[in-house]
Design a protein around this motif. Structure first.
Motif, PDB file in Angstrom:
ATOM      1  N   ALA A   1       0.830  -1.209   0.000  1.00 48.77           N
ATOM      2  CA  ALA A   1       0.000   0.000   0.000  1.00 48.77           C
ATOM      3  C   ALA A   1       0.861   1.254   0.000  1.00 48.77           C
ATOM      4  O   ALA A   1       0.557   2.235  -0.696  1.00 48.77           O
ATOM      5  CB  ALA A   1      -0.936  -0.014   1.211  1.00 48.77           C
ATOM      6  N   ALA A   2       1.953   1.234   0.759  1.00 44.35           N
ATOM      7  CA  ALA A   2       2.857   2.386   0.790  1.00 44.35           C
ATOM      8  C   ALA A   2       3.500   2.607  -0.576  1.00 44.35           C
ATOM      9  O   ALA A   2       3.630   3.745  -1.039  1.00 44.35           O
ATOM     10  CB  ALA A   2       3.929   2.176   1.860  1.00 44.35           C
ATOM     11  N   ASP A   3       3.902   1.518  -1.241  1.00 47.13           N
ATOM     12  CA  ASP A   3       4.496   1.655  -2.571  1.00 47.13           C
ATOM     13  C   ASP A   3       3.480   2.182  -3.572  1.00 47.13           C
ATOM     14  O   ASP A   3       3.791   3.028  -4.423  1.00 47.13           O
ATOM     15  CB  ASP A   3       5.047   0.311  -3.046  1.00 47.13           C
ATOM     16  CG  ASP A   3       6.409  -0.013  -2.439  1.00 47.13           C
ATOM     17  OD1 ASP A   3       6.919   0.805  -1.649  1.00 47.13           O
ATOM     18  OD2 ASP A   3       6.956  -1.084  -2.764  1.00 47.13           O
ATOM     19  N   LEU A   4       2.258   1.703  -3.495  1.00 46.82           N
ATOM     20  CA  LEU A   4       1.220   2.163  -4.410  1.00 46.82           C
ATOM     21  C   LEU A   4       0.938   3.657  -4.244  1.00 46.82           C
ATOM     22  O   LEU A   4       0.632   4.357  -5.215  1.00 46.82           O
ATOM     23  CB  LEU A   4      -0.067   1.364  -4.194  1.00 46.82           C
ATOM     24  CG  LEU A   4      -0.063  -0.080  -4.696  1.00 46.82           C
ATOM     25  CD1 LEU A   4      -1.270  -0.841  -4.161  1.00 46.82           C
ATOM     26  CD2 LEU A   4      -0.047  -0.126  -6.226  1.00 46.82           C
ATOM     27  N   GLU A   5       1.071   4.133  -3.012  1.00 45.78           N
ATOM     28  CA  GLU A   5       0.838   5.558  -2.735  1.00 45.78           C
ATOM     29  C   GLU A   5       2.088   6.400  -2.935  1.00 45.78           C
ATOM     30  O   GLU A   5       2.043   7.617  -2.794  1.00 45.78           O
ATOM     31  CB  GLU A   5       0.320   5.727  -1.303  1.00 45.78           C
ATOM     32  CG  GLU A   5      -1.056   5.129  -1.078  1.00 45.78           C
ATOM     33  CD  GLU A   5      -2.123   5.778  -1.938  1.00 45.78           C
ATOM     34  OE1 GLU A   5      -2.039   7.016  -2.150  1.00 45.78           O
ATOM     35  OE2 GLU A   5      -3.026   5.064  -2.403  1.00 45.78           O
ATOM     36  N   GLY A   6       3.226   5.750  -3.218  1.00 46.25           N
ATOM     37  CA  GLY A   6       4.469   6.482  -3.402  1.00 46.25           C
ATOM     38  C   GLY A   6       5.018   7.079  -2.130  1.00 46.25           C
ATOM     39  O   GLY A   6       5.674   8.134  -2.147  1.00 46.25           O
ATOM     40  N   GLU A   7       4.773   6.397  -1.014  1.00 49.21           N
ATOM     41  CA  GLU A   7       5.222   6.894   0.291  1.00 49.21           C
ATOM     42  C   GLU A   7       6.658   6.457   0.574  1.00 49.21           C
ATOM     43  O   GLU A   7       6.913   5.295   0.877  1.00 49.21           O
ATOM     44  CB  GLU A   7       4.301   6.370   1.394  1.00 49.21           C
ATOM     45  CG  GLU A   7       2.862   6.840   1.278  1.00 49.21           C
ATOM     46  CD  GLU A   7       1.971   6.209   2.332  1.00 49.21           C
ATOM     47  OE1 GLU A   7       2.482   5.407   3.136  1.00 49.21           O
ATOM     48  OE2 GLU A   7       0.762   6.509   2.328  1.00 49.21           O
ATOM     49  N   GLY A   8       7.603   7.357   0.444  1.00 53.24           N
ATOM     50  CA  GLY A   8       8.994   7.068   0.765  1.00 53.24           C
ATOM     51  C   GLY A   8       9.637   6.134  -0.243  1.00 53.24           C
ATOM     52  O   GLY A   8       9.196   6.002  -1.387  1.00 53.24           O
ATOM     53  N   SER A   9      10.692   5.469   0.179  1.00 51.75           N
ATOM     54  CA  SER A   9      11.436   4.556  -0.691  1.00 51.75           C
ATOM     55  C   SER A   9      10.644   3.272  -0.896  1.00 51.75           C
ATOM     56  O   SER A   9       9.831   2.889  -0.054  1.00 51.75           O
ATOM     57  CB  SER A   9      12.795   4.233  -0.063  1.00 51.75           C
ATOM     58  OG  SER A   9      13.580   5.403   0.053  1.00 51.75           O
ATOM     59  N   PRO A  10      10.888   2.591  -2.004  1.00 54.00           N
ATOM     60  CA  PRO A  10      10.177   1.335  -2.243  1.00 54.00           C
ATOM     61  C   PRO A  10      10.434   0.306  -1.146  1.00 54.00           C
ATOM     62  O   PRO A  10      11.492   0.302  -0.511  1.00 54.00           O
ATOM     63  CB  PRO A  10      10.749   0.853  -3.578  1.00 54.00           C
ATOM     64  CG  PRO A  10      11.267   2.088  -4.248  1.00 54.00           C
ATOM     65  CD  PRO A  10      11.758   2.957  -3.134  1.00 54.00           C
ATOM     66  N   ARG A  11       9.442  -0.589  -0.970  1.00 55.03           N
ATOM     67  CA  ARG A  11       9.568  -1.656   0.022  1.00 55.03           C
ATOM     68  C   ARG A  11       9.346  -3.037  -0.580  1.00 55.03           C
ATOM     69  O   ARG A  11       9.725  -4.028   0.026  1.00 55.03           O
ATOM     70  CB  ARG A  11       8.551  -1.442   1.141  1.00 55.03           C
ATOM     71  CG  ARG A  11       8.624  -0.086   1.816  1.00 55.03           C
ATOM     72  CD  ARG A  11       7.649  -0.019   2.978  1.00 55.03           C
ATOM     73  NE  ARG A  11       7.396   1.351   3.398  1.00 55.03           N
ATOM     74  CZ  ARG A  11       6.584   1.678   4.394  1.00 55.03           C
ATOM     75  NH1 ARG A  11       5.945   0.739   5.070  1.00 55.03           N
ATOM     76  NH2 ARG A  11       6.384   2.940   4.713  1.00 55.03           N
ATOM     77  N   THR A  12       8.696  -3.100  -1.733  1.00 55.94           N
ATOM     78  CA  THR A  12       8.375  -4.381  -2.355  1.00 55.94           C
ATOM     79  C   THR A  12       9.112  -4.513  -3.682  1.00 55.94           C
ATOM     80  O   THR A  12       9.639  -3.534  -4.229  1.00 55.94           O
ATOM     81  CB  THR A  12       6.871  -4.514  -2.608  1.00 55.94           C
ATOM     82  OG1 THR A  12       6.489  -3.563  -3.630  1.00 55.94           O
ATOM     83  CG2 THR A  12       6.070  -4.246  -1.335  1.00 55.94           C
ATOM     84  N   ILE A  13       9.100  -5.733  -4.229  1.00 61.75           N
ATOM     85  CA  ILE A  13       9.731  -5.928  -5.540  1.00 61.75           C
ATOM     86  C   ILE A  13       9.091  -5.013  -6.582  1.00 61.75           C
ATOM     87  O   ILE A  13       9.786  -4.492  -7.465  1.00 61.75           O
ATOM     88  CB  ILE A  13       9.653  -7.396  -5.993  1.00 61.75           C
ATOM     89  CG1 ILE A  13       8.210  -7.910  -6.002  1.00 61.75           C
ATOM     90  CG2 ILE A  13      10.544  -8.278  -5.129  1.00 61.75           C
ATOM     91  CD1 ILE A  13       8.054  -9.289  -6.629  1.00 61.75           C
ATOM     92  N   TYR A  14       7.799  -4.782  -6.464  1.00 62.34           N
ATOM     93  CA  TYR A  14       7.108  -3.970  -7.470  1.00 62.34           C
ATOM     94  C   TYR A  14       7.561  -2.520  -7.414  1.00 62.34           C
ATOM     95  O   TYR A  14       7.764  -1.882  -8.464  1.00 62.34           O
ATOM     96  CB  TYR A  14       5.594  -4.068  -7.271  1.00 62.34           C
ATOM     97  CG  TYR A  14       5.125  -5.494  -7.220  1.00 62.34           C
ATOM     98  CD1 TYR A  14       5.154  -6.294  -8.359  1.00 62.34           C
ATOM     99  CD2 TYR A  14       4.701  -6.068  -6.020  1.00 62.34           C
ATOM    100  CE1 TYR A  14       4.755  -7.621  -8.309  1.00 62.34           C
ATOM    101  CE2 TYR A  14       4.290  -7.400  -5.964  1.00 62.34           C
ATOM    102  CZ  TYR A  14       4.323  -8.170  -7.110  1.00 62.34           C
ATOM    103  OH  TYR A  14       3.938  -9.477  -7.059  1.00 62.34           O
ATOM    104  N   GLY A  15       7.725  -1.994  -6.219  1.00 64.27           N
ATOM    105  CA  GLY A  15       8.187  -0.625  -6.091  1.00 64.27           C
ATOM    106  C   GLY A  15       9.577  -0.431  -6.653  1.00 64.27           C
ATOM    107  O   GLY A  15       9.850   0.542  -7.387  1.00 64.27           O
ATOM    108  N   PHE A  16      10.482  -1.365  -6.335  1.00 65.44           N
ATOM    109  CA  PHE A  16      11.851  -1.247  -6.841  1.00 65.44           C
ATOM    110  C   PHE A  16      11.897  -1.438  -8.354  1.00 65.44           C
ATOM    111  O   PHE A  16      12.586  -0.689  -9.067  1.00 65.44           O
ATOM    112  CB  PHE A  16      12.760  -2.270  -6.161  1.00 65.44           C
ATOM    113  CG  PHE A  16      13.157  -1.886  -4.766  1.00 65.44           C
ATOM    114  CD1 PHE A  16      14.017  -0.815  -4.543  1.00 65.44           C
ATOM    115  CD2 PHE A  16      12.684  -2.582  -3.665  1.00 65.44           C
ATOM    116  CE1 PHE A  16      14.393  -0.454  -3.253  1.00 65.44           C
ATOM    117  CE2 PHE A  16      13.046  -2.232  -2.374  1.00 65.44           C
ATOM    118  CZ  PHE A  16      13.903  -1.159  -2.165  1.00 65.44           C
TER     119      PHE A  16
END
Length: 466
Positions: free
Chosen positions: A148-163
């Protein structure tokens, strides 16, 4: 004395060295989840490929959570030994294919830069089933805090999808080609699943990048097979005595290894076929046999063996109360779900698996296999149960294993290492042994999307839980 470039001259003579100058090779692969399996499988094949003449396929490892592997390998310049053991025989290689290891939470920008680097052609993954952050129906679990944080663009990526999204966005902006995303995890149709999940993430966050991803990137499916137990202090002591120095990154494994890959890459790749990898148009038959026969039997050994007080696979498979159930799962219940047109000799495959399970030279802990059962049993047991049920076949041995898993997740005998441990314990509190089978596998049950048990199967499972 610890393994490092400075101490290689004192490494035991019987250790096979890399047949290439590992220090001059550039990195062409970024690997998420650089744990023991990846180093015994992907890195070993890639090391052999470079020894056969390929260049610039070293691996940049990424640890998504823990800094343990970085602490093991970075002081050793990525070097480690890989020992294949079977009975009294062992063969040790020095692996030079891993360069550095990045700890994602400590340096997320370095991970993104590695994915976006012009030399990178492949991003591979062994993040385990739960690393794909899937809901029960296989879609993205948008309720997951990190996702959810990655989907919202909150801070640095945390999941494989964000990275991956951040790295791919940089590549697109720089005019670089797309990548091959190579899942090496035990998921059915792992390439298709990765492509669908990555697309779903990008559709939510960057539709234009999603279109570019569909055009420029590829996600081939794979089947990976090698038994790699978690290392113990006793294992590391054995390695130190064997090679003449300490190796914090050492890996012990079996001699057997197999890798089958769908031949669908976005760009250049190592010539893995020169060192035994099979490239095929469709991996599904190989994948189904491995998931249902090997992995399904492994999970059955774990839960049944733990109940009977065993610690290791070789102990559980030697137990006369367990061995017949394992044979029945493999030779009858799992084998019956495989396509006869695949040409797989299931009887010979089962014979070989039983030999591998009985290898007492590897201390493969049942607790290691028992981890994250909710992420594993759908493809290992529930899909075969559904196929057999549709054909009118009962699966008593699989139901015995499933009952052992149900008892395991009560959590009242030993701690349960599973992302849904609290949910499962609460279900036990609410439904008890009388209603647990229906709560999990009946109409509207937690796993009914994969296998909605027939009344007869529910009754048989409930009887085993009573």
């Amino acid at each position: 004395m610890r393994l490092s470039p400075a101490t290689l001259g004192r490494l035991a003579a019987e250790v096979v060295r890399p047949a290439y100058d590992w220090q001059t090779q550039r990195a062409g692969i970024v690997h998420f989840g650089i744990g023991a399996f990846a180093r015994a499988h992907l890195a070993a094949y890639t090391d052999a490929t470079m020894a056969a003449g390929d260049r610039d396929w070293r691996i940049t490892g990424v640890s998504l959570r823990s800094g343990d592997v970085a602490a093991q390998l970075n002081p050793q310049a990525g070097l480690y030994t890989l020992t294949a053991r079977s009975g009294e025989a062992s063969r040790t290689r020095l692996i030079g294919s891993v360069g550095r290891v990045i700890v994602a939470p400590q340096d997320p920008q370095a991970v993104i830069a590695a994915v976006a680097h012009p030399d990178t052609c492949i991003v591979s993954l062994t993040v385990t089933e739960k690393g794909y952050v899937r809901a029960a129906d296989g879609s993205l679990d948008c309720g997951n805090t990190a996702l959810a944080a990655d989907l919202e663009g909150e801070g640095s990526p945390r999941t494989i999808y964000g990275f991956l999204a951040a790295g791919l966005a940089r590549r697109r902006a720089a005019g670089l080609p797309g990548l091959t995303l190579l899942s090496c995890d035990n998921l059915a149709d792992n390439g298709c699943q990765l492509a669908a999940l990555m697309t779903a993430y990008l559709d939510r966050t960057d539709p234009a990048l999603s279109d570019w991803f569909a055009r420029e990137c590829r996600c081939p499916s794979t089947m990976v097979d090698r038994i790699v137990p978690a290392m113990t202090d006793a294992d590391r002591s054995w390695v130190a005595g064997h090679i003449g120095m300490a190796d914090a990154g050492a890996i012990l494994t079996e001699a057997f290894t197999q890798w089958v890959i769908e031949d669908d890459f976005a760009g250049p790749r190592p010539r893995w076929e020169a060192v035994g990898v099979q490239f095929v148009p469709d991996v599904r038959a190989h994948e189904a046999a491995k998931l249902r026969m090997l992995n399904g039997a492994h999970s059955a050994l774990a839960y049944l063996g733990l109940e009977r007080g065993h610690d290791f696979v070789h102990q559980a498979v030697a137990d006369p109360a367990i061995r017949p159930l394992i044979e029945q799962i493999m030779r009858e219940e799992a084998a019956a779900t495989l396509d006869p047109a695949s040409g797989i000799d299931t009887a010979t495959y089962a014979d070989r698996l039983l030999e591998r399970f009985a290898n007492s030279a590897l201390s493969h802990r049942l607790l290691q296999i028992a981890m994250d059962g909710t992420q594993k049993i759908p493809q290992r047991w529930l899909e075969p149960l559904a196929i057999n049920q549709a054909a009118g076949r009962m699966c008593p041995a699989t139901l015995e294993a499933l009952a052992a898993w149900c008892r395991h997740v009560r959590g009242d005998v030993r701690s349960v290492d599973d992302p849904q441990a609290a949910t499962l314990a609460a279900l036990w509190q609410t439904h008890g042994p009388e209603g647990m089978a229906s709560a999990l596998f009946g109409e509207g049950g937690q796993f009914a999307a994969t296998w909605k048990a027939s009344p007869g199967a529910l009754a048989a499972l409930s009887q085993r839980l009573a």
